[in-house]
Structures are given as structure tokens and as C-alpha cells.
Enzyme design. Structure first.
Site, PDB file in Angstrom:
ATOM      1  N   ASP A  39       3.456   8.246  -3.272  1.00 19.75           N
ATOM      2  CA  ASP A  39       4.079   9.508  -2.873  1.00 19.75           C
ATOM      3  C   ASP A  39       4.888   9.290  -1.612  1.00 19.75           C
ATOM      4  O   ASP A  39       4.309   9.058  -0.570  1.00 19.75           O
ATOM      5  CB  ASP A  39       3.041  10.606  -2.703  1.00 19.75           C
ATOM      6  CG  ASP A  39       1.748  10.128  -2.040  1.00 19.75           C
ATOM      7  OD1 ASP A  39       1.450   8.918  -2.045  1.00 19.75           O
ATOM      8  OD2 ASP A  39       1.061  10.972  -1.472  1.00 19.75           O
TER       9      ASP A  39
ATOM     10  N   GLU B 277      -0.019   0.252   7.744  1.00 18.97           N
ATOM     11  CA  GLU B 277      -0.265   0.558   6.326  1.00 18.97           C
ATOM     12  C   GLU B 277       0.874   0.058   5.438  1.00 18.97           C
ATOM     13  O   GLU B 277       0.692  -0.132   4.234  1.00 18.97           O
ATOM     14  CB  GLU B 277      -0.429   2.068   6.122  1.00 18.97           C
ATOM     15  CG  GLU B 277       0.831   2.846   6.459  1.00 18.97           C
ATOM     16  CD  GLU B 277       0.806   4.315   6.057  1.00 18.97           C
ATOM     17  OE1 GLU B 277      -0.001   4.714   5.217  1.00 18.97           O
ATOM     18  OE2 GLU B 277       1.647   5.066   6.592  1.00 18.97           O
TER      19      GLU B 277
END
Ligand SMILES: *[C@@H]1O[C@H](CO)[C@@H](O)[C@H](O)[C@H]1NC(C)=O
Ligand SMILES: *[C@@H]1O[C@H](CO)[C@@H](O)[C@H](O)[C@H]1NC(C)=O
Ligand SMILES: *[C@@H]1O[C@H](CO)[C@@H](O)[C@H](O)[C@H]1NC(C)=O
Ligand SMILES: *[C@@H]1O[C@H](CO)[C@@H](O)[C@H](O)[C@H]1NC(C)=O
Ligand SMILES: *[C@@H]1O[C@H](CO)[C@@H](O)[C@H](O)[C@H]1NC(C)=O
Ligand SMILES: *[C@@H]1O[C@H](CO)[C@@H](O)[C@H](O)[C@H]1NC(C)=O
Ligand SMILES: *[C@@H]1O[C@H](CO)[C@@H](O)[C@H](O)[C@H]1NC(C)=O
Ligand SMILES: *[C@@H]1O[C@H](CO)[C@@H](O)[C@H](O)[C@H]1NC(C)=O
Ligand SMILES: *[C@@H]1O[C@H](CO)[C@@H](O)[C@H](O)[C@H]1NC(C)=O
Ligand SMILES: *[C@@H]1O[C@H](CO)[C@@H](O)[C@H](O)[C@H]1NC(C)=O
Ligand SMILES: *[C@@H]1O[C@H](CO)[C@@H](O)[C@H](O)[C@H]1NC(C)=O
Ligand SMILES: *[C@@H]1O[C@H](CO)[C@@H](O)[C@H](O)[C@H]1NC(C)=O
Length: 620
Positions: A332, A571
Site C-alpha cells: 500500500d 523499513e
């Protein structure tokens, strides 16, 4: 408590599956009557209170508010909100929040975790700088391991957490709970770091969740109860079992994985017609039933769907469903799910491009590969159960899954395989064509083994599978990009993501093995070399990201001047510059970070001879 299975007509085998998992569910599920089965809180799920607070932008991240437990009983909080009303001033809303809520994540209690000092993987690292870094990283597991403790809540007070029986590793940053597909990469790292008991606790938590909810929610908060995430639980059980040979865990897992499989089949199966032959197949898409903003991204979703768009109710509900479905994909957001592949120049928050989401009409190659792997593994594991217990039902189930896997592979080859590009692509139901776009999702079949036999034996095919990926690696110095579309969305260029790079490397290793079997080794392309090159870039990106944010190794590598932090594991990474974090998306870049740590340990365990890079010191 037990979820009543839907009573739609189902195959006899499905009934067998349900009754098999029922038996386990009844014997093992906890009887916590406070555990919600759907999101219905007036604070954390929907309603005026949530809408008013979120649209007031009290916090820059919408997720903050829905992670705040209450200081007062629910009915008092609701009364206090009704007293100020939905038209309250910003100051009144701020005061209401401060008076009635604790800080976000107060339920998260650190667990004292004794890491394994000097796991064997450290012996594989010769470079003293990298060895020092890896040794530091080995201790990060202790910083990321938590349990929920809600005993501070007053009688009648509430929190958005879903009860979790054991400790778990969080990704880090704003992610104050466990996440579904992230945890696979965490578990891979925990196993290399010789912490199998922590990996087992995480898997047992997930099995409890499937038992309780009938599927595995996106994460351990009630606002995630409307959706799942890429189905990696079977892969978790598989890597854990291969590493530990824990038969007991496997026996517990099998009937619960049957149940998870049943969820994906019942809720996400669609018919796909092959445009070449007209033949119909069953494949799966991501599919979330939802008609309102995601509570944890309320402000952003509301702006995307309802502020100034003039959409009618049908369009509003459809876009909310596509947004939530985008979150279920794990990617997403990205150009895989949007009709527009170019950002508008006046769209800094990506609202316009997100309005072209078409998530539910895409048949994703990664999802179908994961489901094929569930089918194949469950076929094998049920056969094992049959052999062990001479259990006829396990034998039938094994054959049934075998057939499902075979049918899926035929469907994937028919509609997703592209001979000209020697790649698997997503299939688009809106246009009835493949989305001929490079993404590492096309490597899932080669990672998991979902490769039709005629392709697996064809040297010409195998030698070209990584052409597009290699081309982008020649173009950008960092890790493998998630796509070639520069959209401002966070799963697109210029961002590369640890999980997808792990899958690409595993796919290269597996295709290399297939090439060896074709006995054309003498003129074969060097896929192990390519995998090692990617691993080197991955390790360098993670290491430099850590070093330029204050990481140091006592006596070996001094900290950069003027650093206040002690090194962050990002991340995601920018593929244009080694050591620069990725950017874009709905939230600021997160440090911690579970899957980055996991893939780093896997790389150190799988390849040798890494050398510490010279990092540029211009951090962003
Ligand atoms: C809020 O204000 C609008 C117009 O200013 C009004 O129509 C609405 O009834 C008010 N809502 C509440 C809950 O007071
Ligand atoms: C991890 O926790 C230890 C002990 O609390 C602390 O000293 C260290 O700075 C933490 N490391 C990170 C990366 O947060
Ligand atoms: C939970 O937190 C309370 C304090 O709020 C503490 O007294 C208790 O020991 C904690 N429980 C566990 C299992 O750590
Ligand atoms: C799956 O489908 C069933 C039946 O339509 C529905 O009740 C359930 O809410 C769905 N599950 C999820 C997580 O959407
Ligand atoms: C979950 O889906 C239902 C049905 O579409 C919807 O009413 C509800 O608001 C959704 N909840 C969340 C938290 O998304
Ligand atoms: C809706 O958009 C307008 C124009 O961009 C903005 O001024 C307004 O604050 C937005 N409304 C909300 C509730 O954020
Ligand atoms: C909503 O808008 C779309 C696009 O303009 C249109 O096709 C559809 O018929 C409308 N639906 C309703 C119920 O008005
Ligand atoms: C191998 O694949 C190539 C390219 O798709 C194809 O032209 C060739 O016929 C295949 N060879 C065999 C033996 O199937
Ligand atoms: C992506 O677009 C941004 C802004 O439009 C630009 O600065 C950047 O260089 C582009 N990156 C790539 C890899 O094309
Ligand atoms: C990748 O590209 C480089 C540069 O063109 C080439 O030398 C190498 O052989 C390619 N590797 C593979 C596995 O295709
Ligand atoms: C460190 O910060 C001080 C004070 O802001 C500044 O004078 C000095 O130049 C900085 N040193 C480096 C190496 O950036
Ligand atoms: C880093 O720079 C030093 C000195 O310039 C050089 O000796 C070393 O080989 C470089 N290391 C790498 C990995 O490029």
C-alpha cells in the site's frame, strides 16, 4: 467463542475441512468473551467521535489516536464527546482527547528477552566492521519484543488491541503491534539468530487468531478485523518446521491452516477467463468488504474519497473498499493497483492517483503463488499425517489439495505467464489483459516453486527470467526497485523493500538449481552471482542507513560527528542511493525494523565474503 461458518453451499471437502478445524478450535480456543469478532467500537472503528477527532488532525499520523487506550470507561468517554459535539472547536477536541485517553501504545510492555550471544551466523562474517554491526543487530530483537498488558485499564476502559497470549516482535516505529506478513521475515531472522522459541510464540499467536477469527487479520488491533494480508502463515510454519522439526507445532498448525485456506477460497475467489482461449479458471484476488475510511488512516482516506470529489455513494463505497483492499495486499500503495501510472504534478499527497485505484480487479501473481504454496504444502503435510496416523480423511484432503494446486498452476500459466517477456504478470480483469509491468511480484512463483513443468525444464526460459530485474539493477546502484513507475507511492520507484528483495534472491537461487538440472551449466547465466550482488547491495544499504544515522562499532567504527541517535534500520530503501531511506507514502519513514533485520541475518547466513562499504555521509 467460535465464528459460525457461512452456510453457503460448499464442496464436501470444504465441509471436511471445516469440521476438522472445528474439532481443534473447540479444544484449544481461548474463551475470552471480551474478544471482538468485528470492529464495532464507537471510538476505534466508525462513528462521529472517530470522524471528529481524526478530521481535526490532532496528531500528524491518524494511527496515533486509534492506538490510545481510554482513561475513563467507554460510556463516560462517549458522554464527554457528546457534550462537546461534532462541531467542537479544535481546542475542545484536543482537550477531550487529553482528558480521556492515555498515550498511544501504552498497552505495549517490553519483554525481557535474553538474546543468544554469538549465534553461529556471526562466525560467517569475516569483516570486523560488519561483524560488529551484526552483533549489535542481534541485540535489537530484545528492543522489538513485547507483550500486551492492559491491566492498567480501569473497569469499563477500552483499548484497540486484540488480546494476544504470548510475546511477539513488532516491526518498530508507529507499528505498535504485530503484523501478518512482516512476521514471516522476522521469523526467518529469529531462526538465524537462534531464537526459535520466540518464533514459535509468534506462530502460536497467529494460530490462535485464525482459530478465533476464522482468518488472520492484518495486525493485532480491532480496526484490522476487516482484512487480512498476504497469506504467509504456511511459510512461517514451513521455515520454522524445517529449522526445528517441531512435530507438535506442525500438528497443531495443519487444521488451522485448512481453516485459513477456507477463508481465502470463500472470500477471494474469482472466475477469470483466458482471453486467448475463452476458458474459465478460478483464481484469487484481494478483496476487503469496507465502506468507510480505515480508522488508522482516517484523515488520508477521507481526503482521498470524500473531500471535494463529488463522488456518489456507489463511487465512495467502491473507493473505500479499494483503499482497504490495497492495504490487504501489503503493497500500500503502488502502480500495480492504480489505473493511472503517472502522478499528477499538483498531487503532493497522492490523493488524485489513489482515486484511480482498481485493486479488486487485479489478479495478483504473488497472492496466487502463496495460495498454490498453501495447497502444495497442505497436500504434503496431510499425506504425512495419513502415513503417521493412517487417517483416511487426511489422505482425502491431501489428494484434494493436490488437485487444487494443479488447477491453480494451469490457470496461472494460462493467464499470467508471458512467453515474450519470460515473466509472470498480474492479470487485470478490467482490461482482460496482463499488466505487462516489471515488479518483483513476478518472482514469487520461482521463490515458492509454482513453476509449470514445461517452463521448469526449459533452459531458454530459465535463462531469461531475471532479464528485467537485472536491467533495473544495472540502472540503479541500490537494491531492487518495487516497480519502474515513479508515482510518489511508497511501493514504487525509487523505493526498494526488504521482503521483495529476499524473494528475488531466493528466486534466483531456485532458478539456478533448475538450470543445473537442465544440464546446460556450461553456458549458463550466473544467477548465484546476481543473487550475491543483490545481497551485497542489500547489506550495504542497511549498513549505511544505520551508519549515517549514528551507528558505531566500539573500537572499530567511530560514530559520525553530531549524531544523537545510535543507528536506525529502515523499513525501505532508496534504490538510487545506497544508504538513503525510502520515502513517500502515507506516513514518515519508520526505523526498527523487523523485516530489514530479518533479511539482513538471512543474507549473512546464506552468502559469505561481504565487505563493509564506504558510506557517503550525506544522509537525507
Ligand atoms: C454542526 O454544524 C452544522 C452547520 O454549521 C449543522 O448543520 C449541524 O447540525 C451541526 N451538528 C451538530 C452535531 O451540532
Ligand atoms: C535497545 O535497548 C537497549 C537497552 O534498553 C538500549 O540501550 C539501546 O539503545 C536500544 N537500541 C535501540 C536500537 O533502540
Ligand atoms: C502488567 O502491568 C501491571 C502494571 O500496570 C503490573 O503490575 C503487572 O505486573 C504487569 N503484568 C505482567 C504480566 O507483566
Ligand atoms: C468473509 O465472507 C463472509 C461471508 O460473506 C463474511 O461474513 C466475512 O465478513 C468475510 N470476512 C472478512 C474478513 O471480510
Ligand atoms: C468493516 O466493514 C464493515 C462492512 O463494510 C463496515 O461497516 C465497517 O465500518 C468496517 N470497519 C472498519 C474498521 O473498517
Ligand atoms: C477539504 O479540502 C479543502 C481544500 O483542500 C481543505 O481546505 C479542507 O480543510 C479539507 N477538509 C477537511 C475536513 O480536511
Ligand atoms: C455514480 O457515478 C458513476 C460515475 O459517474 C455512474 O456511472 C453511476 O451510475 C453513479 N451511480 C449512481 C447510483 O448514481
Ligand atoms: C522453450 O521456451 C522457448 C521460449 O518460450 C520456446 O520457443 C521453446 O519452444 C521451448 N522449448 C521447449 C522444448 O519447449
Ligand atoms: C522521480 O520523480 C521525482 C520528482 O518528480 C524526481 O525528483 C526523481 O528523480 C524521480 N526518480 C526517478 C528514479 O526517476
Ligand atoms: C546482468 O547484467 C550484466 C550487465 O549487462 C551482465 O554482465 C550479466 O551477465 C547479467 N546477469 C544475468 C544473470 O543475466
Ligand atoms: C557539529 O555541530 C556544531 C554545532 O551545531 C557545529 O558547529 C559543527 O560544525 C558540527 N560538526 C560537524 C562535523 O558537522
Ligand atoms: C573504502 O575506502 C578505502 C580507502 O579509500 C579503500 O581502501 C577500501 O577498499 C574501500 N572499501 C570498499 C568496500 O570500497
Amino acid at each position: 467463542m467460535w465464528l459460525t461458518p457461512s452456510l453457503k453451499p460448499v464442496l464436501w471437502t470444504s465441509l471436511v475441512i471445516l469440521s476438522a478445524s472445528n474439532a481443534i478450535a473447540e479444544s484449544s480456543s481461548s474463551s475470552d468473551s471480551n474478544m471482538p469478532l468485528t470492529c464495532d467500537s464507537p471510538i476505534y472503528c466508525s462513528g462521529d467521535l472517530l470522524k471528529t477527532v481524526q478530521l481535526a488532525e490532532i496528531y500528524s499520523d491518524s494511527k496515533t489516536f486509534v492506538d490510545m487506550p481510554t482513561k475513563n470507561p467507554l460510556d463516560q468517554v462517549v458522554s464527554a464527546f457528546n457534550a462537546i459535539g461534532a462541531n467542537a472547536s479544535h481546542d475542545a477536541i484536543q482537550k477531550f482527547v487529553t482528558d480521556n485517553f492515555w498515550e498511544a501504545g501504552k498497552e505495549l510492555q517490553p519483554v525481557t528477552l535474553q538474546v543468544t550471544e554469538n549465534p553461529k551466523v556471526l562466525d560467517k562474517i569475516d569483516d570486523t566492521t560488519l561483524k560488529g554491526w551484526a552483533s549489535d543487530l542481534n541485540h535489537y530483537w530484545a528492543n522489538l519484543t513485547f507483550e500486551f498488558n492492559t491491566t492498567f485499564l480501569c473497569d469499563g476502559c477500552v483499548s484497540s488491541t486484540l488480546p494476544v497470549a504470548r510475546r511477539f516482535v513488532v516491526p518498530g516505529g508507529r507499528f505498535r503491534e504485530f503484523y501478518y506478513w512482516d512476521s514471516y521475515f522476522v521469523i526467518v531472522g529469529l531462526l538465524v539468530s537462534e531464537l526459535p522459541e520466540v518464533a514459535k510464540d509468534m506462530i502460536d499467536n497467529f494460530l490462535d487468531f485464525v482459530d478465533q477469527y476464522g482468518f488472520l487479520p492484518n495486525g493485532a488491533r480491532m480496526y484490522y478485523l476487516n482484512r487480512s494480508q498476504p497469506p504467509f502463515l504456511t511459510q512461517m510454519v514451513k521455515v520454522y518446521y524445517e529449522s526445528t522439526k517441531d512435530e507438535e507445532l506442525l500438528s497443531r498448525a495443519i487444521p488451522i491452516l485448512d481453516k485459513e485456506y477456507q477463508f481465502w477460497q470463500a472470500n477471494t475467489t474469482v472466475e477469470v477467463k483466458d482471453p486467448k482461449t475463452g476458458q474459465s479458471y478460478n483464481l484469487n484476488h484481494y478483496n476487503v468488504e469496507n465502506n468507510s475510511p480505515r480508522p488508522e488512516s482516517y484523515y488520508e482516506d477521507y481526503q482521498t474519497v470524500q473531500n471535494g470529489t463529488g463522488y456518489n455513494q456507489t463511487q465512495i463505497e467502491s473507493l473505500y473498499a479499494d483503499l482497504a483492499t490495497g492495504a490487504e495486499t501489503g503493497w500500500d500503495y503502488c502502480a500495480r493497483w492504480t489505473r493511472n501510472k503517472e502522478p499528477a504534478s499538483d498531487d503532493p499527497n497522492s490523493y488524485k492517483i489513489l482515486r484511480t485505484l482498481n485493486t479488486r480487479n487485479v489478479i495478483p501473481v504473488d497472492l496466487n503463488s502463496l495460495l498454490w504454496s498453501m495447497e502444495s504444502n497442505l497436500a504434503e503435510w496431510h499425506a504425512g499425517q495419513k502415513a503417521k496416523r493412517d487417517d483416511k480423511m487426511s489422505g482425502n484432503l491431501s489428494q484434494w489439495y493436490q488437485r487444487k494446486a494443479k488447477e491453480r498452476l494451469e490457470a496461472m500459466e494460462a493467464v499470467m505467464w508471458n512467453e515474450e517477456h519470460t515473466s509472470f504478470y498480474d492479470f487485470n480483469l478490467s482490461s482482460s489483459t496482463q499488466n505487462v509491468d516489471f515488479t518483483p511480484a513476478g518472482y514469487y512463483p520461482f521463490w515458492l516453486g509454482a513453476v509449470p513443468e514445461d517452463l521448469a525444464k526449459n533452459y531458454t526460459v530459465l535463462s531469461h527470467v531475471f532479464d528485467e530485474g537485472n536491467k533495473t539493477l544495472n540502472e540503479y546502484p541500490g537494491i531492487l526497485t518495487s516497480s519502474l513507475h515513479n508515482t510518489t507511492l511508497q511501493w514504487d520507484l525509487p523505493n526498494g523493500w526488504p521482503p521483495l528483495n529476499y524473494i528475488a534472491m531466493q528466486a534466483m537461487i531456485n532458478v539456478d538449481k533448475l538450470i543445473q538440472k537442465t544440464k546446460k551449466k556450461e553456458d549458463s547465466v550466473d544467477l548465484l552471482g546476481l543473487a550475491k550482488e543483490l545481497a551485497t547491495r542489500f547489506v550495504s544499504s542497511a549498513f549505511c542507513g544505520w551508519y549515517v544515522t549514528g551507528g558505531s562499532v566500539p573500537g572499530v567504527l567511530a560514530q559520525l560527528p553530531n549524531q544523537t541517535d545510535t543507528g536506525h534500520m529502515f523499513e525501505k530503501f532508496n534504490v538510487e542511493n545506497i544508504g538513503v531511506a525510502g520515502s513517500g507514502g502515507e506516513y514518515t519513514v519508520q526505523a526498527g525494523f523487523g523485516w530489514t533485520n530479518g533479511v539482513t541475518f538471512w543474507a549473512f547466513d546464506t552468502f559469505e565474503g561481504f565487505v563493509a562499504p564506504n558510506c557517503t555521509t550525506t544522509s537525507s
